[in-house]
Motif scaffolding. Structure first.
Motif, PDB file in Angstrom:
ATOM      1  N   VAL A 129      -0.149   9.720   7.909  1.00 30.55           N
ATOM      2  CA  VAL A 129      -1.227  10.713   7.866  1.00 30.55           C
ATOM      3  C   VAL A 129      -1.242  11.573   9.134  1.00 30.55           C
ATOM      4  O   VAL A 129      -1.433  12.799   9.079  1.00 30.55           O
ATOM      5  N   LEU A 133      -2.166  14.969   7.286  1.00 29.36           N
ATOM      6  CA  LEU A 133      -2.797  14.917   5.964  1.00 29.36           C
ATOM      7  C   LEU A 133      -4.315  15.009   6.034  1.00 29.36           C
ATOM      8  O   LEU A 133      -4.966  15.273   5.022  1.00 29.36           O
ATOM      9  N   PHE A 160       0.835  -1.203   0.000  1.00 28.41           N
ATOM     10  CA  PHE A 160       0.000   0.000   0.000  1.00 28.41           C
ATOM     11  C   PHE A 160       0.869   1.251   0.000  1.00 28.41           C
ATOM     12  O   PHE A 160       1.613   1.486   0.946  1.00 28.41           O
ATOM     13  N   GLY A 161       0.787   2.008  -1.071  1.00 28.76           N
ATOM     14  CA  GLY A 161       1.525   3.267  -1.180  1.00 28.76           C
ATOM     15  C   GLY A 161       0.589   4.452  -1.034  1.00 28.76           C
ATOM     16  O   GLY A 161      -0.544   4.307  -0.551  1.00 28.76           O
ATOM     17  N   VAL A 162       1.077   5.595  -1.466  1.00 30.40           N
ATOM     18  CA  VAL A 162       0.248   6.804  -1.446  1.00 30.40           C
ATOM     19  C   VAL A 162      -1.048   6.508  -2.188  1.00 30.40           C
ATOM     20  O   VAL A 162      -1.018   5.992  -3.305  1.00 30.40           O
ATOM     21  N   ARG A 190       2.728  -2.563   4.396  1.00 27.87           N
ATOM     22  CA  ARG A 190       2.003  -1.350   4.794  1.00 27.87           C
ATOM     23  C   ARG A 190       0.523  -1.659   4.682  1.00 27.87           C
ATOM     24  O   ARG A 190       0.132  -2.633   4.054  1.00 27.87           O
ATOM     25  N   ASP A 204      -2.757   5.173   7.659  1.00 27.47           N
ATOM     26  CA  ASP A 204      -3.757   6.231   7.816  1.00 27.47           C
ATOM     27  C   ASP A 204      -3.795   6.815   9.223  1.00 27.47           C
ATOM     28  O   ASP A 204      -4.513   7.787   9.479  1.00 27.47           O
ATOM     29  N   ARG A 248      -9.846   0.481   0.211  1.00 28.83           N
ATOM     30  CA  ARG A 248      -8.850  -0.261  -0.578  1.00 28.83           C
ATOM     31  C   ARG A 248      -8.298  -1.456   0.199  1.00 28.83           C
ATOM     32  O   ARG A 248      -7.854  -2.439  -0.384  1.00 28.83           O
TER      33      ARG A 248
HETATM   34  P1  AMP Z   1       7.100   2.033  -0.185  1.00 24.35           P
HETATM   35  O1  AMP Z   1       6.570   1.124   0.871  1.00 24.35           O
HETATM   36  O2  AMP Z   1       8.576   2.274  -0.085  1.00 24.35           O
HETATM   37  O3  AMP Z   1       6.646   1.646  -1.540  1.00 24.35           O
HETATM   38  O4  AMP Z   1       6.474   3.492   0.094  1.00 24.35           O
HETATM   39  C1  AMP Z   1       5.110   3.691   0.096  1.00 24.35           C
HETATM   40  C2  AMP Z   1       4.855   5.105   0.568  1.00 24.35           C
HETATM   41  O5  AMP Z   1       3.451   5.328   0.557  1.00 24.35           O
HETATM   42  C3  AMP Z   1       5.338   5.374   1.979  1.00 24.35           C
HETATM   43  O6  AMP Z   1       6.045   6.555   2.041  1.00 24.35           O
HETATM   44  C4  AMP Z   1       4.036   5.479   2.763  1.00 24.35           C
HETATM   45  O7  AMP Z   1       4.121   6.310   3.879  1.00 24.35           O
HETATM   46  C5  AMP Z   1       3.085   6.016   1.725  1.00 24.35           C
HETATM   47  N1  AMP Z   1       1.685   5.726   2.074  1.00 24.35           N
HETATM   48  C6  AMP Z   1       1.132   4.515   2.272  1.00 24.35           C
HETATM   49  N2  AMP Z   1      -0.156   4.634   2.636  1.00 24.35           N
HETATM   50  C7  AMP Z   1      -0.415   5.961   2.681  1.00 24.35           C
HETATM   51  C8  AMP Z   1      -1.570   6.729   3.008  1.00 24.35           C
HETATM   52  N3  AMP Z   1      -2.718   6.144   3.363  1.00 24.35           N
HETATM   53  N4  AMP Z   1      -1.474   8.064   2.924  1.00 24.35           N
HETATM   54  C9  AMP Z   1      -0.324   8.661   2.561  1.00 24.35           C
HETATM   55  N5  AMP Z   1       0.807   8.008   2.257  1.00 24.35           N
HETATM   56  C10 AMP Z   1       0.765   6.661   2.310  1.00 24.35           C
END
Ligand code: AMP
Ligand code: MG
Length: 289
Positions: free
Chosen positions: A144, A149, A104-106, A135, A140, A119
């Motif tokens: 966040v 955020l 789970f990314g941004v 993640r 969140d 999601r």
């Molecule tokens: P990676 O695990 O290196 O692919 O990075 C994923 C990025 O997505 C990390 O910097 C997380 O903090 C960010 N991320 C995951 N979920 C969220 C969310 N719900 N809101 C904002 N950023 C998120």
């Protein structure tokens, strides 16, 4: 080679978050409950990996036979804590068909238009599968919260929403194993630097990771709140010291294997007459010779 396990205390107990747990006095280089050296851990990991493979196959077979059980491994941790390594080295020991791994990314624009659990809920493992979240919904109340955020009133409400949602998921047959991999800031800097030194690791390097490091105390506060508020009987947290990758991988292997063992799944009964099928084969063979 002896059959000793070298676990003095089971990691489900040694790593489980209790009341009064303080992240600030946590030693990320420790190896709680384990009294062997790295070579013992590696041997044991191989043995438990074989158990894990069979347990996963039973879970899969059970799902094929209409069973409703599944497993969800939730991995959280700062950058470089080793979440990806757990997916490769621990889940890599079982049949990939039985594993559904998801990072789970941004959130995308579409995801942002929905409730934060939307999601996550869609990524839950089907019956018979082991789901892995690299993640999760905890972002969140982590990234966040650290970066504001959403307004505080919104993220404050999420802890109880998460607890209620996880309880429902568990109720429907998914065993949730939550692991927070904790790396020390010194070890994290070494690992980030290593990514720079190796061209084969540049793809993992993100200049933003160094900026995130500046928020370390705020992240620790946010993790502390997660551990204080979302470690529940149906989905407890385990905090895993992650400076020694061999320890973290062994600990997660053991947590998963014992969670699967506690389901006590046998092999499903045949829904056909085994003896009659054997006789059919014997008849076919006698006609073919
Ligand atoms: P990676 O695990 O290196 O692919 O990075 C994923 C990025 O997505 C990390 O910097 C997380 O903090 C960010 N991320 C995951 N979920 C969220 C969310 N719900 N809101 C904002 N950023 C998120
Ligand atoms: Mg990253």
């Amino acid at each position: 080679m002896g059959k000793r396990s070298h676990w003095r205390e089971h990691p489900a107990h040694a790593l489980r978050v209790d009341h009064g747990f303080r992240l600030e006095s946590f030693d990320a280089a420790a190896t709680p409950g384990f009294e062997g050296a790295q070579k013992h851990a590696e041997r044991l990991m191989e043995r438990r990996g074989a158990d894990l493979a069979e347990l996963q196959e039973r879970l899969y077979a059970h799902g094929r036979a209409g069973g409703d059980r599944s497993m969800l491994l939730v991995l959280q941790g700062m950058d470089t804590a080793g979440k990806g390594g757990i997916v490769r080295h621990v889940l890599g020991m079982v049949d990939p068909q039985g594993v559904a791994s998801r990072g789970f990314g941004v959130p995308t624009e579409e995801e942002r238009a929905h409730h934060f659990l939307w999601r996550i809920d869609r990524a839950l493992p089907q019956a018979g599968r082991i789901g892995v979240f690299d993640r999760s919904h905890y972002e969140d109340v982590l990234v966040v919260r650290v970066h504001g955020l959403v307004p505080e009133a919104v993220w404050q409400g999420r802890y109880s929403e998460i607890n209620e949602w996880e309880a429902q998921v568990a109720e429907r047959g998914t065993t949730i194993v939550k692991c927070a991999l904790m790396v020390s800031p010194e070890e994290q800097l070494n690992r980030i630097e290593e990514r720079l030194e190796r061209p084969d690791k540049h793809w993992k390097y993100n200049p933003g990771d160094l900026d995130e490091r500046a928020h370390w105390p705020a992240y620790m506060e946010a993790y502390q709140a997660v551990l204080d508020r979302t470690s529940t009987p149906s989905a407890p947290w385990h905090v895993i010291p992650a400076d020694n990758k061999w320890y973290a991988r062994l600990a997660v292997t053991e947590l998963l294997a014992s969670a699967l063992e506690s389901l006590e799944l046998g092999w499903p009964q045949a829904d056909f007459d085994v003896q009659a099928e054997r006789e059919r084969i014997a008849r076919l063979r006698s006609k073919e010779v």
